[in-house]
Design a protein around this motif. Structure first.
Motif, PDB file in Angstrom:
ATOM      1  N   LEU A 144     -11.408 -10.552  14.321  1.00  0.00           N
ATOM      2  CA  LEU A 144     -11.021 -10.119  12.980  1.00  0.00           C
ATOM      3  C   LEU A 144     -10.388 -11.297  12.267  1.00  0.00           C
ATOM      4  O   LEU A 144      -9.473 -11.931  12.798  1.00  0.00           O
ATOM      5  CB  LEU A 144     -10.039  -8.952  13.045  1.00  0.00           C
ATOM      6  N   ALA A 145     -10.881 -11.621  11.086  1.00  0.00           N
ATOM      7  CA  ALA A 145     -10.299 -12.689  10.269  1.00  0.00           C
ATOM      8  C   ALA A 145      -9.607 -12.065   9.065  1.00  0.00           C
ATOM      9  O   ALA A 145     -10.239 -11.366   8.275  1.00  0.00           O
ATOM     10  CB  ALA A 145     -11.379 -13.669   9.817  1.00  0.00           C
ATOM     11  N   LEU A 146      -8.316 -12.296   8.963  1.00  0.00           N
ATOM     12  CA  LEU A 146      -7.534 -11.823   7.820  1.00  0.00           C
ATOM     13  C   LEU A 146      -7.227 -13.047   6.959  1.00  0.00           C
ATOM     14  O   LEU A 146      -6.526 -13.952   7.384  1.00  0.00           O
ATOM     15  CB  LEU A 146      -6.241 -11.147   8.299  1.00  0.00           C
ATOM     16  N   VAL A 147      -7.769 -13.053   5.757  1.00  0.00           N
ATOM     17  CA  VAL A 147      -7.759 -14.259   4.934  1.00  0.00           C
ATOM     18  C   VAL A 147      -6.933 -14.044   3.669  1.00  0.00           C
ATOM     19  O   VAL A 147      -7.216 -13.138   2.883  1.00  0.00           O
ATOM     20  CB  VAL A 147      -9.199 -14.661   4.545  1.00  0.00           C
ATOM     21  N   ASP A 148      -5.917 -14.867   3.511  1.00  0.00           N
ATOM     22  CA  ASP A 148      -5.114 -14.838   2.284  1.00  0.00           C
ATOM     23  C   ASP A 148      -5.574 -16.005   1.418  1.00  0.00           C
ATOM     24  O   ASP A 148      -5.245 -17.165   1.682  1.00  0.00           O
ATOM     25  CB  ASP A 148      -3.627 -14.965   2.631  1.00  0.00           C
ATOM     26  N   LEU A 149      -6.355 -15.685   0.391  1.00  0.00           N
ATOM     27  CA  LEU A 149      -6.875 -16.716  -0.498  1.00  0.00           C
ATOM     28  C   LEU A 149      -5.853 -17.071  -1.576  1.00  0.00           C
ATOM     29  O   LEU A 149      -5.236 -16.185  -2.167  1.00  0.00           O
ATOM     30  CB  LEU A 149      -8.164 -16.236  -1.179  1.00  0.00           C
ATOM     31  N   ALA A 150      -5.692 -18.339  -1.805  1.00  0.00           N
ATOM     32  CA  ALA A 150      -4.881 -18.754  -2.950  1.00  0.00           C
ATOM     33  C   ALA A 150      -5.630 -18.398  -4.226  1.00  0.00           C
ATOM     34  O   ALA A 150      -6.864 -18.415  -4.267  1.00  0.00           O
ATOM     35  CB  ALA A 150      -4.623 -20.252  -2.882  1.00  0.00           C
ATOM     36  N   GLY A 151      -4.908 -18.058  -5.257  1.00  0.00           N
ATOM     37  CA  GLY A 151      -5.542 -17.666  -6.511  1.00  0.00           C
ATOM     38  C   GLY A 151      -6.051 -18.858  -7.302  1.00  0.00           C
ATOM     39  O   GLY A 151      -5.534 -19.973  -7.177  1.00  0.00           O
ATOM     40  N   SER A 152      -7.071 -18.622  -8.101  1.00  0.00           N
ATOM     41  CA  SER A 152      -7.563 -19.692  -8.981  1.00  0.00           C
ATOM     42  C   SER A 152      -6.463 -20.065  -9.971  1.00  0.00           C
ATOM     43  O   SER A 152      -5.605 -19.255 -10.319  1.00  0.00           O
ATOM     44  CB  SER A 152      -8.820 -19.245  -9.725  1.00  0.00           C
ATOM     45  N   GLY A 270     -20.143 -10.527  15.178  1.00  0.00           N
ATOM     46  CA  GLY A 270     -19.917 -11.647  14.262  1.00  0.00           C
ATOM     47  C   GLY A 270     -18.518 -11.664  13.721  1.00  0.00           C
ATOM     48  O   GLY A 270     -18.086 -12.633  13.135  1.00  0.00           O
ATOM     49  N   GLY A 271     -17.787 -10.588  13.885  1.00  0.00           N
ATOM     50  CA  GLY A 271     -16.416 -10.531  13.398  1.00  0.00           C
ATOM     51  C   GLY A 271     -16.314  -9.752  12.109  1.00  0.00           C
ATOM     52  O   GLY A 271     -17.281  -9.574  11.378  1.00  0.00           O
ATOM     53  N   ALA A 272     -15.119  -9.293  11.825  1.00  0.00           N
ATOM     54  CA  ALA A 272     -14.846  -8.627  10.555  1.00  0.00           C
ATOM     55  C   ALA A 272     -13.881  -9.495   9.785  1.00  0.00           C
ATOM     56  O   ALA A 272     -13.065 -10.216  10.351  1.00  0.00           O
ATOM     57  CB  ALA A 272     -14.241  -7.246  10.809  1.00  0.00           C
ATOM     58  N   VAL A 273     -13.968  -9.443   8.489  1.00  0.00           N
ATOM     59  CA  VAL A 273     -13.078 -10.283   7.677  1.00  0.00           C
ATOM     60  C   VAL A 273     -12.530  -9.455   6.523  1.00  0.00           C
ATOM     61  O   VAL A 273     -13.246  -8.685   5.897  1.00  0.00           O
ATOM     62  CB  VAL A 273     -13.817 -11.539   7.151  1.00  0.00           C
TER      63      VAL A 273
END
Length: 279
Positions: A144-152, A270-273
């Motif tokens: 499991l990939a937990l992704v915190d994206l920085a904002g544009s 393949g994983g979950a994100v």
């Protein structure tokens, strides 16, 4: 993604970990044995950094991964690992919370004209799950990939200069690369540009393998941020219009003593994100 300190204020990351650990506790009573490990990778200026490395919270250079080929994908479309990054055990909710707090403290953050604590990078928390059932000689693997994206970021509003400006441009470029991947998947293109960014290449099996993707987009309701909110909503619309599992859909990776079978029920091969995009 992390939220506050009280149960009511918890974000997606601790809630997801708590749900997984609760399921593990139930299945343990059915003679399953689980092993959970985690790593946390920062994508900063299109370079990788191990946020769980010793000293990463006090020294920006600690945890840097200089190897340009550190991202390794399973040839069968399974787990992704980052060579040189720490993978630490997760035994309970407390250990999971400690790892996430440690990673958060090490992440690159600076002040801008728009945000006193602005994330200058993307953060990918990668959880690896393996399980065995001795009586049936069955084993399961998942991620499991937990992704915190920085904002544009608009430079005319954030008023950043020098290194902060470089960071903002890198964030915008990687988000644009992510949008290009979703657009290519939506168009069912023969070429998906995963390698255009470290972020998209790191998430390749989750986005285009046998996994599932869930994205949350946060927007600012203030009139002054209308343009940024509109861009975020357009990005969300683009993502919502595509099917990410290009290899046939989500499936479980089940190994028995006799053979390996793929069952179209759960996103574990393949994983979950889960992607969280800040305003």
């Amino acid at each position: 993604m992390s939220g506050g300190s009280t149960p009511e204020q918890q974000g997606i990351m601790p809630r997801a970990m708590n749900q997984i650990l609760a399921a593990v506790a139930q299945l343990t009573e059915q003679d399953w044995q689980y092993t959970l490990t985690a790593s946390c990778i920062e994508v900063y200026n299109n370079t990788l950094r191990d946020l769980l490395a010793d000293g990463a919270g006090s020294r920006p250079e600690a945890g840097r991964i200089p190897d340009a080929n550190a991202i390794k994908h399973d040839a069968a479309g399974g787990h992704t690992v980052v060579v040189g990054a720490h993978r630490l055990p997760v035994t309970d909710a407390a250990s999971a919370a400690a790892l996430m707090a440690r990673a958060s403290e090490a992440r690159a953050c600076e002040a801008t004209a728009m945000n006193a604590v602005s994330s200058r990078s993307h953060c990918v928390f990668m959880l690896y799950i393996s399980a065995t059932h001795t009586s049936t000689s069955t084993s399961l693997t998942g991620s499991l990939a937990l992704v915190d994206l920085a904002g544009s970021e608009r430079l005319d509003r954030s008023l950043v200069e020098d290194m902060r400006k470089r960071e903002a441009c890198s964030i915008n470029q990687s988000l644009s690369a992510l949008g290009d991947v979703f657009a290519a998947l939506s168009a069912k293109s023969s070429h998906i540009p995963y390698r255009n960014s470290k972020l998209t290449y790191l998430l390749q099996p989750c986005l285009g393998g046998h996994g599932k993707t869930l994205m949350f987009v946060n927007i600012n309701p203030e009139p002054a941020s209308a343009q940024e909110s509109l861009c975020s909503l357009k990005f969300a619309t683009k993502v919502n219009g595509c099917e990410t599992a290009s290899k046939g859909g989500a499936r479980r990776n089940v190994t028995t003593a006799a053979a390996t079978t793929a069952v179209d029920t759960s996103p574990t091969d393949g994983g979950a994100v889960a992607l969280g995009k800040r305003p």
